[in-house]
Design a protein around this motif. Structure first.
Motif, PDB file in Angstrom:
ATOM      1  N   GLN A   1      71.352  35.762 159.411  1.00  0.00           N
ATOM      2  CA  GLN A   1      71.921  36.120 158.110  1.00  0.00           C
ATOM      3  C   GLN A   1      73.452  36.066 158.085  1.00  0.00           C
ATOM      4  O   GLN A   1      74.038  35.785 157.043  1.00  0.00           O
ATOM      5  CB  GLN A   1      71.407  37.488 157.655  1.00  0.00           C
TER       6      GLN A   1
ATOM      7  N   PHE B   1      68.317  31.044 156.751  1.00  0.00           N
ATOM      8  CA  PHE B   1      67.016  31.641 157.014  1.00  0.00           C
ATOM      9  C   PHE B   1      66.297  30.809 158.067  1.00  0.00           C
ATOM     10  O   PHE B   1      66.663  29.653 158.299  1.00  0.00           O
ATOM     11  CB  PHE B   1      66.185  31.740 155.740  1.00  0.00           C
ATOM     12  N   SER B   2      65.282  31.403 158.659  1.00  0.00           N
ATOM     13  CA  SER B   2      64.641  30.769 159.818  1.00  0.00           C
ATOM     14  C   SER B   2      64.112  29.370 159.491  1.00  0.00           C
ATOM     15  O   SER B   2      64.250  28.456 160.296  1.00  0.00           O
ATOM     16  CB  SER B   2      63.527  31.644 160.371  1.00  0.00           C
TER      17      SER B   2
ATOM     18  N   LYS C   1      59.721  37.094 161.990  1.00  0.00           N
ATOM     19  CA  LYS C   1      60.870  36.766 161.172  1.00  0.00           C
ATOM     20  C   LYS C   1      62.071  37.660 161.455  1.00  0.00           C
ATOM     21  O   LYS C   1      63.080  37.614 160.753  1.00  0.00           O
ATOM     22  CB  LYS C   1      60.517  36.803 159.678  1.00  0.00           C
TER      23      LYS C   1
ATOM     24  N   ASN D   1      65.604  36.355 161.394  1.00  0.00           N
ATOM     25  CA  ASN D   1      66.473  36.252 160.217  1.00  0.00           C
ATOM     26  C   ASN D   1      67.677  37.182 160.329  1.00  0.00           C
ATOM     27  O   ASN D   1      68.717  36.925 159.737  1.00  0.00           O
ATOM     28  CB  ASN D   1      65.684  36.548 158.938  1.00  0.00           C
ATOM     29  N   TYR D   2      67.499  38.243 161.092  1.00  0.00           N
ATOM     30  CA  TYR D   2      68.615  39.170 161.284  1.00  0.00           C
ATOM     31  C   TYR D   2      69.803  38.469 161.939  1.00  0.00           C
ATOM     32  O   TYR D   2      70.947  38.621 161.506  1.00  0.00           O
ATOM     33  CB  TYR D   2      68.157  40.376 162.117  1.00  0.00           C
TER      34      TYR D   2
END
Lengths: 122, 122
Positions: free
Chosen positions: A9, A14-15, A2, A5-6
């Motif tokens: 953002q 979100f993924s 995950k 997600n960085y």
DNA sequence: AATAATTAATTACCTAAGTAACTAATCGGA
DNA sequence: TCCGATTAGTTACTTAGGTAATTAATTATT
């Protein structure tokens, strides 16, 4: 996995949301059932994730001829930001798999698909 | 990959709980910090899962010399049912990977480890 | 020795996904 | 045609994990 997600953002995504947007971009408008089957995910997962995407204006849902179905499509907003997000996701994936050679990546994909297939018939 | 919960449910266990039990069996008593590091998982995840295992009597926690730490160990109950659960988990894994040859399994493990390593340095 | 910094564990709140039970719409067979 | 079965989607509840903030104990620094 995950860490992606960085990258997402900064677009307030979100993924799980991104995979739905990507699915719609690739296949055009779809019913929720079709999305669930395509992504190998249960229908409540689709409902939930679409609700958030709808709130943030990335998708819209219209009822089809069959009144049970809801046909999902991307909004202008989603189409507009798609290329930028796509690029940053791809960059992240390259980075993630940078220790694998092209041959190894192909191997990996093949092996995972074999397992996924076993998973389905159960 | 949670189809394994099917084999576990007859022992009233879930996959995350089983991985903690397995970890303790392999390494003996450990602090929660050690477990988190060993399993590459955050400490709240350990706290939560241990709480349930404690309720159902599979583990006990004693405070160590360092009063911040809690030393976790398996109960008699856990030791008693371990072999049976272990066998049914192994059977499931064999079944899961049955479409891969021994060579392919090794390949897969190698590739996934490479990726996991990339994931850590970020 | 007293205080500041660090550390282990917990709590609260979040994403992500699954199962079971339910509603509403459609399809099929008597 | 009407009633039972099926289907699409939603709701409620659960597992599984993460981050941020908090508490209590230990270590380091002055």
């Amino acid at each position: 996995m995950k860490s992606i997600n960085y990258e997402l953002q900064e677009h307030a995504l979100f993924s799980s949301q991104w995979s739905l947007l990507y699915c719609l971009k690739k296949n055009g408008s779809m019913t929720q059932k079709e999305m669930a089957e395509y992504l190998h995910v249960e229908s409540p997962t689709i409902t939930r994730t679409l609700l958030k995407l709808e709130e943030s204006g990335y998708i819209k849902r219209q009822s089809g001829i069959d009144k049970r179905e809801r046909v999902v499509s991307l909004t202008e907003k989603a189409l507009a930001c798609f290329p930028a997000v796509d690029e940053s996701v791809r960059r992240h994936e390259r980075n993630m798999l940078c220790r694998l050679s092209p041959g190894e990546k192909q191997q990996l994909a093949r092996l995972l698909e074999k397992i996924d297939y076993s998973e389905e018939r159960r």
